[in-house]
Design a protein around this motif. Structure first.
Motif, PDB file in Angstrom:
ATOM      1  N   GLU A   6       0.837  -1.186   0.000  1.00  0.00           N
ATOM      2  CA  GLU A   6       0.000   0.000   0.000  1.00  0.00           C
ATOM      3  C   GLU A   6       0.881   1.248   0.000  1.00  0.00           C
ATOM      4  O   GLU A   6       2.012   1.235   0.469  1.00  0.00           O
ATOM      5  CB  GLU A   6      -0.864   0.014   1.270  1.00  0.00           C
ATOM      6  CG  GLU A   6      -1.796  -1.166   1.422  1.00  0.00           C
ATOM      7  CD  GLU A   6      -3.136  -0.890   0.767  1.00  0.00           C
ATOM      8  OE1 GLU A   6      -3.714  -1.832   0.217  1.00  0.00           O
ATOM      9  OE2 GLU A   6      -3.579   0.271   0.806  1.00  0.00           O
ATOM     10  N   ARG A   7       0.319   2.315  -0.505  1.00  0.00           N
ATOM     11  CA  ARG A   7       0.996   3.606  -0.416  1.00  0.00           C
ATOM     12  C   ARG A   7       1.111   3.999   1.055  1.00  0.00           C
ATOM     13  O   ARG A   7       0.187   3.774   1.846  1.00  0.00           O
ATOM     14  CB  ARG A   7       0.178   4.660  -1.164  1.00  0.00           C
ATOM     15  CG  ARG A   7       0.784   6.049  -1.169  1.00  0.00           C
ATOM     16  CD  ARG A   7      -0.184   7.022  -1.824  1.00  0.00           C
ATOM     17  NE  ARG A   7      -1.400   7.159  -1.027  1.00  0.00           N
ATOM     18  CZ  ARG A   7      -2.564   7.508  -1.532  1.00  0.00           C
ATOM     19  NH1 ARG A   7      -2.691   7.736  -2.831  1.00  0.00           N
ATOM     20  NH2 ARG A   7      -3.626   7.634  -0.746  1.00  0.00           N
ATOM     21  N   GLU A   8       2.231   4.597   1.423  1.00  0.00           N
ATOM     22  CA  GLU A   8       2.399   5.025   2.816  1.00  0.00           C
ATOM     23  C   GLU A   8       2.971   6.436   2.887  1.00  0.00           C
ATOM     24  O   GLU A   8       3.718   6.873   2.013  1.00  0.00           O
ATOM     25  CB  GLU A   8       3.306   4.057   3.581  1.00  0.00           C
ATOM     26  CG  GLU A   8       4.725   3.971   3.087  1.00  0.00           C
ATOM     27  CD  GLU A   8       5.609   3.113   3.995  1.00  0.00           C
ATOM     28  OE1 GLU A   8       5.156   2.717   5.083  1.00  0.00           O
ATOM     29  OE2 GLU A   8       6.751   2.833   3.588  1.00  0.00           O
ATOM     30  N   PHE A   9       2.606   7.086   3.936  1.00  0.00           N
ATOM     31  CA  PHE A   9       3.099   8.442   4.226  1.00  0.00           C
ATOM     32  C   PHE A   9       4.565   8.367   4.626  1.00  0.00           C
ATOM     33  O   PHE A   9       4.968   7.460   5.368  1.00  0.00           O
ATOM     34  CB  PHE A   9       2.269   9.040   5.362  1.00  0.00           C
ATOM     35  CG  PHE A   9       2.835  10.300   5.942  1.00  0.00           C
ATOM     36  CD1 PHE A   9       3.536  10.279   7.148  1.00  0.00           C
ATOM     37  CD2 PHE A   9       2.672  11.514   5.300  1.00  0.00           C
ATOM     38  CE1 PHE A   9       4.047  11.439   7.700  1.00  0.00           C
ATOM     39  CE2 PHE A   9       3.186  12.683   5.836  1.00  0.00           C
ATOM     40  CZ  PHE A   9       3.877  12.633   7.039  1.00  0.00           C
ATOM     41  N   VAL A  10       5.353   9.314   4.149  1.00  0.00           N
ATOM     42  CA  VAL A  10       6.767   9.373   4.493  1.00  0.00           C
ATOM     43  C   VAL A  10       7.082  10.625   5.312  1.00  0.00           C
ATOM     44  O   VAL A  10       7.632  10.530   6.405  1.00  0.00           O
ATOM     45  CB  VAL A  10       7.643   9.360   3.223  1.00  0.00           C
ATOM     46  CG1 VAL A  10       9.125   9.521   3.589  1.00  0.00           C
ATOM     47  CG2 VAL A  10       7.420   8.086   2.428  1.00  0.00           C
ATOM     48  N   ALA A  11       6.726  11.781   4.782  1.00  0.00           N
ATOM     49  CA  ALA A  11       7.072  13.033   5.447  1.00  0.00           C
ATOM     50  C   ALA A  11       6.207  14.162   4.902  1.00  0.00           C
ATOM     51  O   ALA A  11       5.646  14.045   3.811  1.00  0.00           O
ATOM     52  CB  ALA A  11       8.547  13.366   5.242  1.00  0.00           C
ATOM     53  N   ALA A  12       6.118  15.231   5.681  1.00  0.00           N
ATOM     54  CA  ALA A  12       5.371  16.402   5.237  1.00  0.00           C
ATOM     55  C   ALA A  12       5.956  17.650   5.863  1.00  0.00           C
ATOM     56  O   ALA A  12       6.562  17.597   6.943  1.00  0.00           O
ATOM     57  CB  ALA A  12       3.896  16.278   5.603  1.00  0.00           C
ATOM     58  N   VAL A  13       5.774  18.765   5.182  1.00  0.00           N
ATOM     59  CA  VAL A  13       6.220  20.057   5.701  1.00  0.00           C
ATOM     60  C   VAL A  13       5.100  21.050   5.474  1.00  0.00           C
ATOM     61  O   VAL A  13       4.481  21.089   4.408  1.00  0.00           O
ATOM     62  CB  VAL A  13       7.540  20.511   5.022  1.00  0.00           C
ATOM     63  CG1 VAL A  13       7.395  20.605   3.504  1.00  0.00           C
ATOM     64  CG2 VAL A  13       8.028  21.825   5.596  1.00  0.00           C
ATOM     65  N   MET A  14       4.804  21.832   6.504  1.00  0.00           N
ATOM     66  CA  MET A  14       3.761  22.834   6.402  1.00  0.00           C
ATOM     67  C   MET A  14       4.226  23.986   5.523  1.00  0.00           C
ATOM     68  O   MET A  14       5.406  24.130   5.241  1.00  0.00           O
ATOM     69  CB  MET A  14       3.366  23.317   7.783  1.00  0.00           C
ATOM     70  CG  MET A  14       2.664  22.264   8.618  1.00  0.00           C
ATOM     71  SD  MET A  14       1.166  21.645   7.827  1.00  0.00           S
ATOM     72  CE  MET A  14       0.092  23.083   7.969  1.00  0.00           C
ATOM     73  N   TRP A  15       3.309  24.845   5.162  1.00  0.00           N
ATOM     74  CA  TRP A  15       3.600  25.890   4.180  1.00  0.00           C
ATOM     75  C   TRP A  15       4.731  26.797   4.642  1.00  0.00           C
ATOM     76  O   TRP A  15       5.508  27.287   3.835  1.00  0.00           O
ATOM     77  CB  TRP A  15       2.341  26.695   3.876  1.00  0.00           C
ATOM     78  CG  TRP A  15       1.848  27.499   5.024  1.00  0.00           C
ATOM     79  CD1 TRP A  15       0.953  27.109   5.981  1.00  0.00           C
ATOM     80  CD2 TRP A  15       2.225  28.839   5.348  1.00  0.00           C
ATOM     81  NE1 TRP A  15       0.764  28.123   6.874  1.00  0.00           N
ATOM     82  CE2 TRP A  15       1.524  29.197   6.521  1.00  0.00           C
ATOM     83  CE3 TRP A  15       3.084  29.767   4.779  1.00  0.00           C
ATOM     84  CZ2 TRP A  15       1.662  30.440   7.117  1.00  0.00           C
ATOM     85  CZ3 TRP A  15       3.220  31.008   5.369  1.00  0.00           C
ATOM     86  CH2 TRP A  15       2.517  31.336   6.521  1.00  0.00           C
ATOM     87  N   GLY A  16       4.827  27.048   5.945  1.00  0.00           N
ATOM     88  CA  GLY A  16       5.868  27.949   6.427  1.00  0.00           C
ATOM     89  C   GLY A  16       7.215  27.274   6.590  1.00  0.00           C
ATOM     90  O   GLY A  16       8.229  27.946   6.802  1.00  0.00           O
ATOM     91  N   GLY A  17       7.224  25.954   6.527  1.00  0.00           N
ATOM     92  CA  GLY A  17       8.473  25.219   6.666  1.00  0.00           C
ATOM     93  C   GLY A  17       8.881  24.941   8.093  1.00  0.00           C
ATOM     94  O   GLY A  17       9.821  24.195   8.346  1.00  0.00           O
TER      95      GLY A  17
END
Length: 121
Positions: free
Chosen positions: A43-54
């Motif tokens: 399955e596809r899995e989440f790795v990482a994310a960054v909010m708009w401001g960083g």
């Protein structure tokens, strides 16, 4: 907004790669940008994310301490620095943009085409 992921390739275990997600065709800086991955047969899995401001970043437990996500809004680009790579990191990596964090992929507004990362043992 169109997203284009790049930077994938073949690397030995323990090595590093840096993926880039370049946005075009719209305002990029107001979105949270994610990296997901999908390994063959999984399955596809989440790795990482960054909010708009960083300033706020999020990581899957499996990559915490090894991967770094950052963004350069002036260049409309988000980076995923992947260190200490393991064979289990082998997957197609996708970047995606949404208005808020979307670890499951629900709520993602834009998906980019993936880039293949292969880690050999």
């Amino acid at each position: 907004v169109q997203l284009q992921a790049s930077g994938g390739g073949l690397v030995q275990a323990g090595g590093s790669l840096r993926l880039s997600c370049a946005a075009s065709g719209g305002t990029f800086r107001t979105y949270a940008v994610h990296w997901f991955r999908q390994a063959p047969g999984k399955e596809r899995e989440f790795v990482a994310a960054v909010m708009w401001g960083g300033g706020s970043t999020y990581f899957a437990d499996s990559v915490k301490g090894r991967f770094i996500i950052s963004r350069d809004n002036a260049k409309n680009t988000v980076y995923l620095q992947m260190n200490s790579l393991k064979p289990e990191d082998t997957a197609v990596y996708y970047c995606a943009a949404s208005f808020s964090i979307a670890r499951t992929g629900d709520g993602v507004k834009y998906w980019g085409k993936g880039t293949l990362v292969t880690v050999s043992s």
